[in-house]
Enzyme design. Structure first.
Site, PDB file in Angstrom:
ATOM      1  N   GLU A   1       0.784  -1.225   0.000  1.00 36.91           N
ATOM      2  CA  GLU A   1       0.000   0.000   0.000  1.00 36.91           C
ATOM      3  C   GLU A   1       0.825   1.289   0.000  1.00 36.91           C
ATOM      4  O   GLU A   1       0.343   2.312  -0.475  1.00 36.91           O
ATOM      5  CB  GLU A   1      -0.932   0.006   1.218  1.00 36.91           C
ATOM      6  CG  GLU A   1      -1.993  -1.078   1.196  1.00 36.91           C
ATOM      7  CD  GLU A   1      -2.967  -0.904   0.028  1.00 36.91           C
ATOM      8  OE1 GLU A   1      -3.415   0.236  -0.216  1.00 36.91           O
ATOM      9  OE2 GLU A   1      -3.266  -1.910  -0.644  1.00 36.91           O
TER      10      GLU A   1
ATOM     11  N   SER B   1     -50.475 -24.926  40.652  1.00 38.75           N
ATOM     12  CA  SER B   1     -49.955 -25.915  41.595  1.00 38.75           C
ATOM     13  C   SER B   1     -48.445 -25.898  41.730  1.00 38.75           C
ATOM     14  O   SER B   1     -47.899 -26.527  42.642  1.00 38.75           O
ATOM     15  CB  SER B   1     -50.416 -27.310  41.174  1.00 38.75           C
ATOM     16  OG  SER B   1     -51.825 -27.407  41.234  1.00 38.75           O
TER      17      SER B   1
END
Length: 790
Positions: A170, A454
């Site tokens: 680069e 329950s």
């Protein structure tokens, strides 16, 4: 003359102001949190050790979800594995950081037989290993707008060869130019003119960094001028090495589903499954070559273009003298990556939402979306998938069996929730908040307050046994007989008349039978005798609620609770009275400076271990002989306790069940509270059974802990007296020390005497002596304790 200078001076002032503003913007952005890095949410790691009950297919699935690559050759690098169907797994573990510290990369061999891990050893020198861990899975990110996968690294974390490769690909003159490379621009311009198309760019690393941070892709003169000015300012404000470090963390290297992959660390993990320091020369060159155009040069998009680009970077390294001819030739022969980038989807969305809510209590939105936090949770991915399959399959079967359940519109469909946690720690291992997160994000596991029915009843029995432990007068032993018939409870000038399910009554029953068969009137009589205040106090101790109304109907579950609250209450029972609370987050770590950890949790002894164990034995009976016996029919083995729950109006169906290691709560119902045509044993229990069978397989879970101060006796259930050899039915019953019956059964006398005297060493409900199957009791590990409240 003076008049002509005024516009020039004004323009110069404005230019100076603009440059000053650009300089200030650049400095602030690059010195204070330059990147918005989302918080990442991780599951627990998967430990493997000899003796662990786990199928090799489960481990292979975990490796696939972690992005490990299956290979047929010898393993070369972290992130690869090779499996022989005869039971040999070779895996090169990746290094990772978790709350316990740094875990190094280890090549290991895992041997399986009969669904268990039989041996662990290192791959290279065959040294035995006590255990290994597969790293946590990243299950989600918390982000605002664009999701960027990025881990910030320093130059010390990046191998020199990768830096050389990036510069060769680069910006070869990075350390020579002042930010703008005039020679590079001229060279690129000449190459483009020769090719009559753009084949080279003249942008330096500094220019690319400025463009990525501050500018758009627009190709205008204004943008180019601003880019040039900001680049020169960047070079004036920062050292070259600082700019290089920023660049290596900022570069875009591809796409993982909705998430962009930024920086060399994430790029290395994404394409090669390695940290940058473990990359080969060929891999370094390929990664550097991707910067130019990740979509074009990704090896899975176009292998030939990727190879050419990699080779270009290798030639540049050769020309610059950073590699020799032999290394160059060897790198050219390296194969391209075998791994395919996988699209990450958010797993366990209801659990993730729950975690987000917990995090927002201690962190700002900016911290969660930009500070790069790593959130290590309690989620077990395998159990989560088992839970999701169990809920989806259970609802489908219900709708097929009862077609009217499936006729609702998308917003009016039958729903379910499932919460699974580890009783000893309170860690949430799986959470399903509904049948479809896409259809509804309402998390029924933590947001839906419904009547437990329950499922509440064990609270009554805990209160009764607690009174027995206090008084020792024998009123509330498991063999105590109580009337199961209609009666009226008068209170505050009003009346309440409990009724049994389907209007069936059983006359005189033992406390054990009353809970095993989930008898409403017998339980309500017991609650009336014990006292409503004591029942409510017990519910508060368990964490169900602190604002329960003092009404008789609460003893049958009329007060609304969430599945997570029910899970916490039952975990306290399973944990022998020690309440740890529930948690979904183990720790939160920052990328640079970890934030303070959340306040430590305490285990509080809210119920006596003996009382909790007595109720656990009753709940074992629910599964062995009572309303939960279908769990045994469907193949669930080993020590299990549980309770069904169907509300009187039939709008809610529950099942809660636990082994010593795993507890799960299942709720089934409609959001609109329409009645269900089925009981809890038909609606919720099958989902629970599917989940637990997948979670535990055919293994025998850890036995229940037995506290001291108890004794066991073989009794005749019809009389509650000690059984003789002539009793047609016998069960093993647990009592507080000194409270076991002393007399033989009067209905079936035997001249030879009773079958068995009470013993101090408890035995299980399966007839196995405690010394063989049960563990001695000790408090929860690694949690500070507080004494029980009086």
């Amino acid at each position: 003359m003076l008049g002509a200078l005024v516009p020039v001076c004004v323009a110069a002032v404005f230019a100076a102001i603009a440059v000053h503003n650009l300089d200030q913007t650049l400095t602030e952005r690059l010195t204070v949190r330059p990147w918005k890095i989302p918080a990442r949410i991780y599951s627990v790691a998967l430990p493997l050790y000899p003796g662990l009950q786990i199928a090799p297919e489960t481990v292979l699935a975990r490796l696939a979800s972690l992005g490990y690559v299956p290979v047929k050759r010898e393993l070369r690098a972290p992130g690869e594995f090779r499996y022989d169907p005869r039971g040999r797994l070779e895996v090169h573990l990746r290094a990772f950081d978790d709350p316990a510290g740094r875990r190094s990369a280890v090549p290991a061999v895992v041997s399986f037989a009969f669904g268990r891990v039989t041996a662990l050893e290192t791959l290279d020198d065959h040294r035995p290993l006590e255990s290994i861990e597969l790293e946590p899975e990243a299950i989600a990110g918390i982000y605002d707008g664009k999701w960027e996968d990025r881990r910030v690294v320093t130059l010390r974390d990046v191998p020199a060869m990768l830096v050389y490769a990036v510069l060769a690909a680069e910006d070869r003159r990075f350390f020579e130019h002042p930010g703008i490379d005039v020679r590079g621009v001229a060279r690129a311009l000449l190459a483009n003119l020769r090719s009559r198309r753009i084949v080279q760019g003249g942008s330096t690393l500094s220019q690319q960094l400025v463009k990525n941070f501050f500018l758009t892709e627009a190709r205008t003169l204004k943008r180019k001028v601003i880019e040039a000015v900001m680049t020169l300012l960047l070079e004036r404000r920062f050292e070259k090495l600082e700019i290089l470090e920023l660049y290596l963390n900022e570069i875009y290297l591809g796409q993982r589903g909705a998430a962009g992959v930024f920086g060399v660390w994430e790029g290395s993990r994404f394409y090669f499954g390695k940290e940058p320091k473990d990359l080969t020369l060929g891999e370094v060159a390929m990664l550097a070559g991707l910067i130019k155009a990740p979509g074009r040069y990704a090896p899975t998009r176009n292998a030939e273009l990727a190879r050419r680009r990699r080779d270009e970077v290798l030639r540049a390294l050769l020309r610059s003298g950073h590699v020799d001819a032999e290394d160059y030739r060897q790198a050219l022969r390296e194969p391209l990556p075998e791994r395919l980038p996988t699209i990450e989807t958010e797993e366990a969305p209801y659990f993730v939402d729950y975690v987000r809510g917990e995090l927002q209590k201690g962190f700002s939105d900016d911290d969660l979306t930009a500070a790069g936090l790593r959130v290590f949770t309690t989620l077990d991915p395998r159990l989560q998938r088992d839970a999701e399959r169990a809920v989806a399959g259970g609802l489908t079967r219900l709708e097929e069996r009862f077609p009217r359940l499936g006729r609702g519109a998308p917003g009016h469909r039958l729903q379910a929730a499932l919460v699974a946690l580890e009783p000893r720690s309170g860690e949430v291992k799986a959470m399903v908040g509904g049948r479809s997160y896409q259809e509804s994000q309402f998390n029924r596991a933590i947001q839906a307050r419904r009547q437990p029915g329950s499922v509440f009843k064990p609270v009554v029995y805990l209160a009764a046994f607690r009174e027995e432990e206090r008084s020792g007068d024998g009123r509330y032993r498991p063999t105590r007989r109580i009337e199961d018939s209609p009666f009226r409870w008068d209170y505050d000038g009003r009346q309440w008349m409990p009724v049994n399910y389907r209007g069936e009554y059983h006359g005189e029953v033992s406390l054990r039978e009353a809970l095993e068969l989930s008898l409403n009137t017998a339980t309500a009589r017991l609650a009336q005798e014990v006292g409503l205040e004591r029942v409510r106090d017990m519910a508060v101790r368990l964490g169900l609620a602190d604002d329960l109304p003092l009404l008789p109907s609460i003893v049958l579950g009329s007060a609304e609770v969430t599945p997570l609250e029910v899970a916490e209450a039952y975990a306290t029972i399973a944990n022998l009275g020690f309440r740890t609370g529930t948690t979904a987050i183990r720790t939160v770590a920052g990328e640079e400076a970890p934030p303070p950890p959340p306040a430590g949790r305490q285990a509080e002894q809210v119920v006596s271990p003996r009382v909790a164990y007595l109720v656990t034995t009753l709940l074992e009976g629910v599964v062995d002989r009572g309303t939960g016996r279908n769990a045994r029919r469907d193949g669930i083995r080993g020590p299990i306790a549980g309770k069904t729950g169907t509300t009187n109006d039939a709008r809610d169906a529950w099942f809660v069940g636990f082994t010593p290691d795993l507890l799960a709560v299942v709720w089934v119902g409609f959001d609109q509270r329409d009645p269900l045509p089925v009981s809890a044993s038909e609606a919720a229990l099958p989902i629970w059974t599917d989940f637990m069978r997948a979670a535990t397989g055919d293994s025998t879970p850890t036995p229940f802990l037995v506290p001291p101060g108890l004794e066991i006796a073989q009794i005749d259930p019809a009389t509650g007296a000690l059984a003789t050899s002539r009793c047609p039915e016998r069960i093993e019953e647990t009592f507080l020390q000194g409270e076991a019956p002393q007399d033989a059964c009067p209905l079936h006398p035997d001249p030879a005497g009773i079958l068995a005297q009470p013993v101090d060493a408890p035995v299980t409900s399966f007839g196995i002596p405690a010394v063989e199957m049960r563990k001695p009791f000790s408090p929860p590990e690694a949690l500070p304790l507080r004494q029980a409240r009086p």
